[in-house]
Write a protein that holds these residues in place. Structure first.
Motif, PDB file in Angstrom:
ATOM      1  N   GLU A  80      34.845 -48.431 -11.265  1.00 40.41           N
ATOM      2  CA  GLU A  80      34.333 -49.875 -11.389  1.00 40.41           C
ATOM      3  C   GLU A  80      33.449 -50.230 -12.431  1.00 40.41           C
ATOM      4  N   PHE A  81      33.703 -51.531 -13.012  1.00 45.38           N
ATOM      5  CA  PHE A  81      32.838 -51.964 -14.167  1.00 45.38           C
ATOM      6  C   PHE A  81      31.792 -52.868 -13.552  1.00 45.38           C
ATOM      7  N   ARG A  82      32.169 -53.671 -12.582  1.00 52.76           N
ATOM      8  CA  ARG A  82      31.433 -54.787 -12.135  1.00 52.76           C
ATOM      9  C   ARG A  82      31.217 -54.760 -10.441  1.00 52.76           C
ATOM     10  N   ARG A  83      29.857 -54.823  -9.756  1.00 55.96           N
ATOM     11  CA  ARG A  83      29.881 -55.201  -8.632  1.00 55.96           C
ATOM     12  C   ARG A  83      30.051 -56.551  -8.285  1.00 55.96           C
ATOM     13  N   GLN A  84      29.548 -57.606  -8.961  1.00 56.56           N
ATOM     14  CA  GLN A  84      29.867 -58.993  -8.687  1.00 56.56           C
ATOM     15  C   GLN A  84      29.130 -59.662  -9.873  1.00 56.56           C
ATOM     16  N   GLY A  85      29.650 -60.787 -10.221  1.00 55.76           N
ATOM     17  CA  GLY A  85      28.849 -61.760 -11.257  1.00 55.76           C
ATOM     18  C   GLY A  85      28.481 -60.643 -12.389  1.00 55.76           C
ATOM     19  N   ASP A  86      27.108 -60.689 -12.870  1.00 55.06           N
ATOM     20  CA  ASP A  86      26.520 -60.125 -14.047  1.00 55.06           C
ATOM     21  C   ASP A  86      26.108 -58.810 -13.776  1.00 55.06           C
ATOM     22  N   VAL A  87      26.215 -58.282 -12.378  1.00 51.16           N
ATOM     23  CA  VAL A  87      25.842 -56.948 -11.973  1.00 51.16           C
ATOM     24  C   VAL A  87      27.003 -55.927 -12.571  1.00 51.16           C
ATOM     25  N   THR A  88      26.650 -55.123 -13.338  1.00 53.54           N
ATOM     26  CA  THR A  88      27.842 -54.308 -14.037  1.00 53.54           C
ATOM     27  C   THR A  88      27.464 -52.697 -13.956  1.00 53.54           C
ATOM     28  N   TYR A  89      28.242 -51.990 -14.349  1.00 54.11           N
ATOM     29  CA  TYR A  89      28.072 -50.460 -14.374  1.00 54.11           C
ATOM     30  C   TYR A  89      28.347 -49.982 -15.785  1.00 54.11           C
ATOM     31  N   ALA A  90      28.375 -50.764 -16.846  1.00 49.43           N
ATOM     32  CA  ALA A  90      28.703 -50.282 -18.113  1.00 49.43           C
ATOM     33  C   ALA A  90      28.129 -51.098 -18.999  1.00 49.43           C
ATOM     34  N   ASN A  91      27.641 -50.691 -20.202  1.00 50.85           N
ATOM     35  CA  ASN A  91      27.032 -51.808 -21.111  1.00 50.85           C
ATOM     36  C   ASN A  91      28.103 -52.584 -21.681  1.00 50.85           C
ATOM     37  N   GLY A  92      27.706 -53.875 -22.083  1.00 52.75           N
ATOM     38  CA  GLY A  92      28.451 -55.001 -22.581  1.00 52.75           C
ATOM     39  C   GLY A  92      29.393 -55.875 -21.485  1.00 52.75           C
ATOM     40  N   TYR A  93      29.133 -55.603 -20.219  1.00 52.34           N
ATOM     41  CA  TYR A  93      29.990 -56.339 -19.371  1.00 52.34           C
ATOM     42  C   TYR A  93      29.043 -57.448 -18.604  1.00 52.34           C
ATOM     43  N   GLY A  94      28.060 -57.316 -18.620  1.00 49.65           N
ATOM     44  CA  GLY A  94      27.057 -58.247 -17.878  1.00 49.65           C
ATOM     45  C   GLY A  94      25.398 -57.622 -18.097  1.00 49.65           C
ATOM     46  N   LYS A  95      24.872 -57.702 -17.104  1.00 47.89           N
ATOM     47  CA  LYS A  95      23.191 -57.499 -17.236  1.00 47.89           C
ATOM     48  C   LYS A  95      22.998 -56.197 -16.755  1.00 47.89           C
ATOM     49  N   GLY A  96      23.947 -55.404 -16.467  1.00 53.09           N
ATOM     50  CA  GLY A  96      23.661 -54.089 -15.773  1.00 53.09           C
ATOM     51  C   GLY A  96      23.302 -53.937 -14.124  1.00 53.09           C
ATOM     52  N   SER A  97      22.743 -52.988 -13.807  1.00 54.50           N
ATOM     53  CA  SER A  97      22.548 -52.753 -12.206  1.00 54.50           C
ATOM     54  C   SER A  97      21.397 -51.868 -12.244  1.00 54.50           C
ATOM     55  N   THR A  98      20.947 -51.867 -10.880  1.00 54.62           N
ATOM     56  CA  THR A  98      19.805 -51.049 -10.378  1.00 54.62           C
ATOM     57  C   THR A  98      20.103 -49.825  -9.584  1.00 54.62           C
ATOM     58  N   ARG A  99      19.134 -49.125  -9.168  1.00 49.99           N
ATOM     59  CA  ARG A  99      19.361 -48.016  -8.563  1.00 49.99           C
ATOM     60  C   ARG A  99      20.285 -48.373  -7.042  1.00 49.99           C
ATOM     61  N   ALA A 100      19.795 -49.644  -6.476  1.00 52.01           N
ATOM     62  CA  ALA A 100      20.447 -50.017  -5.464  1.00 52.01           C
ATOM     63  C   ALA A 100      21.646 -50.363  -5.473  1.00 52.01           C
ATOM     64  N   ASP A 101      22.063 -50.946  -6.446  1.00 52.12           N
ATOM     65  CA  ASP A 101      23.288 -51.234  -6.943  1.00 52.12           C
ATOM     66  C   ASP A 101      24.223 -49.844  -7.178  1.00 52.12           C
ATOM     67  N   TRP A 102      23.881 -48.967  -7.531  1.00 53.53           N
ATOM     68  CA  TRP A 102      24.719 -47.718  -7.794  1.00 53.53           C
ATOM     69  C   TRP A 102      24.811 -47.076  -6.280  1.00 53.53           C
ATOM     70  N   GLU A 103      23.613 -47.122  -5.393  1.00 57.33           N
ATOM     71  CA  GLU A 103      23.748 -46.651  -4.067  1.00 57.33           C
ATOM     72  C   GLU A 103      24.759 -47.472  -3.380  1.00 57.33           C
ATOM     73  N   TRP A 104      24.734 -48.945  -3.605  1.00 58.19           N
ATOM     74  CA  TRP A 104      25.919 -49.725  -2.931  1.00 58.19           C
ATOM     75  C   TRP A 104      27.426 -48.874  -3.133  1.00 58.19           C
ATOM     76  N   LEU A 105      27.332 -49.038  -4.559  1.00 58.58           N
ATOM     77  CA  LEU A 105      28.868 -48.516  -5.074  1.00 58.58           C
ATOM     78  C   LEU A 105      29.125 -47.202  -4.415  1.00 58.58           C
ATOM     79  N   MET A 106      28.272 -46.135  -4.292  1.00 58.38           N
ATOM     80  CA  MET A 106      28.509 -44.833  -3.709  1.00 58.38           C
ATOM     81  C   MET A 106      28.857 -45.186  -2.225  1.00 58.38           C
ATOM     82  N   ASN A 107      28.208 -45.905  -1.603  1.00 56.77           N
ATOM     83  CA  ASN A 107      28.623 -46.197  -0.305  1.00 56.77           C
ATOM     84  C   ASN A 107      29.916 -46.718   0.115  1.00 56.77           C
ATOM     85  N   ARG A 108      30.400 -47.556  -0.919  1.00 57.96           N
ATOM     86  CA  ARG A 108      31.526 -48.115  -0.905  1.00 57.96           C
ATOM     87  C   ARG A 108      32.818 -47.170  -0.895  1.00 57.96           C
ATOM     88  N   ILE A 109      32.493 -46.120  -1.847  1.00 57.20           N
ATOM     89  CA  ILE A 109      33.267 -45.082  -2.014  1.00 57.20           C
ATOM     90  C   ILE A 109      33.623 -44.247  -0.934  1.00 57.20           C
TER      91      ILE A 109
END
Length: 386
Positions: A80-109
């Protein structure tokens, strides 16, 4: 055995495992690893499919026009590159993400009835209907990339991280890696093997080489493989082995590239073989019969399949598959005969590769010097004892 000797043995084991893991990349040969056909599953973002059991069914097996049903992809990459909007998991796609966003992605998996859980159940159902496929399905999990310069990502072990420092970037990825590795092991999936981890950055332009190199070492310490899929022309796309990647798939980008000729495919195939990479196959929603780009997309699809056949890719290389969002499933289920014919053609290639390649956890037998049969294992199947 004293502590010093134990540490030496552990270090030797880790070094041997790392060297074995890197052996997939051999210049002058296409890479053939433990996964024959790796489907890219874009999963996690709030705008993505839920990836339920029924949504996975067309990817696990395929029913052809004549009614026969066969196993298809033997590996699945969750990315996944993007949670939503500018919340992103790789450089250059938005404004990046926080630990909470990484935890959210892990929970989704790990959501019950979705993603990994759904895939595991889908395979169980297919086994009841078709019998054992003769291999265990493998999964590769994405590792998020820290956004350069971010200072509000969060903390690890009580220490607030600053992504202006590479050690802090490493600490964030290491926390995610160890956490998702432990969660997968606790999940107890019956039909899924965690084969490795995927570096989400498709170039080193933003991160440089040092961070992915450090991450590769961490992955190898867990006994897993490191995967990478750089785009055509990406910085350091020919330096995968030097950075510790075990499987590199080069993107030709011909399917979606405007104004490109089939020379791009020729160049991608030549470059991949020269440095010892595998290749990506690409098809997306543009191939739908009702899409305006249908005719062009089909011409590109034909060019891919034919070029890979001529170059021996289908016969000898691992292949990753960019399939758009849900293009594969939509075309497989389409009421339009032409859509189904496209997927039938590619699915037949994939299904046949289970018997023509030996990557899916299978072994080849060769006569031993004393006349008996001995099983030769691939580099990723070695047994390590110390």
């Amino acid at each position: 055995m004293n502590t010093h000797h134990l540490r030496l043995l552990i270090a030797a084991f880790a070094a041997a495992l790392t060297m074995a893991a890197s052996a997939a990349i051999t210049p002058g040969k296409f890479a053939a690893g433990p996964i024959n056909d790796l489907a890219l599953i874009y999963q996690g973002g709030s705008f993505r499919p839920d990836w339920t059991q029924s949504e996975f069914e067309p990817y696990v097996t395929h029913t052809f026009a004549d009614g026969t049903r066969r196993w298809t992809f033997d590996g699945f990459l969750f990315l996944e590159f993007r949670r939503q909007g500018d919340v992103t998991y790789a450089n250059g796609y938005g404004k990046g993400s926080t630990r909470a966003d990484w935890e959210w992605l892990m929970n989704r998996i790990f959501e019950r009835g979705k993603a990994l859980d759904a895939l595991d159940k889908c395979i169980s159902q297919a086994k009841r209907e078709l019998g054992d496929p003769g291999f265990k399905h493998k999964v590769v999990l994405m590792l998020p990339s820290p956004e350069n310069g971010r200072t509000d990502w969060g903390s690890v072990n009580g220490r607030r991280l600053n992504f202006n420092r590479i050690d802090d970037k490493q600490a964030a990825v290491e926390w995610y890696l160890q956490t998702i590795y432990d969660r997968f092991n606790r999940a107890g999936f019956k039909n899924l093997e965690l084969n490795g981890f995927y570096w989400i950055e498709e170039t080193t332009s933003a991160t440089g080489r040092e961070l992915p190199t450090r991450v590769s070492r961490m992955v190898h310490k867990l006994g897993k493989l490191m995967y990478w899929i750089p785009f055509f022309g990406a910085r350091n796309n020919d330096q995968g082995a030097a950075m510790g990647f075990d499987m590199v798939y080069l993107q030709p980008n011909y399917f979606v590239g405007e104004g490109l000729t089939t020379q791009r495919l020729t160049d991608a195939i030549t470059n991949a073989k020269r440095v010892g990479s595998a290749l990506e196959m690409e098809i997306d929603e543009g191939a739908y019969y009702q899409a305006k780009t249908h005719n062009e997309a089909l011409a590109h699809f034909d060019a891919y399949t034919s070029a890979y056949e001529r170059a021996g890719v289908w016969q000898s290389a691992s292949v990753a598959y960019y399939l758009g969002g849900t293009a594969w499933a939509d075309m497989a289920k389409s009421s339009n005969r032409r859509d189904r014919q496209v997927i039938d053609r590619l699915a037949r290639i994939i299904a046949n590769r289970h018997s023509t390649l030996n990557s899916s956890g299978q072994t080849q037998k060769a006569p031993a010097a004393n006349g008996s049969d001995t099983t030769k294992k691939k580099w990723w199947q070695l047994d390590w004892h110390f």
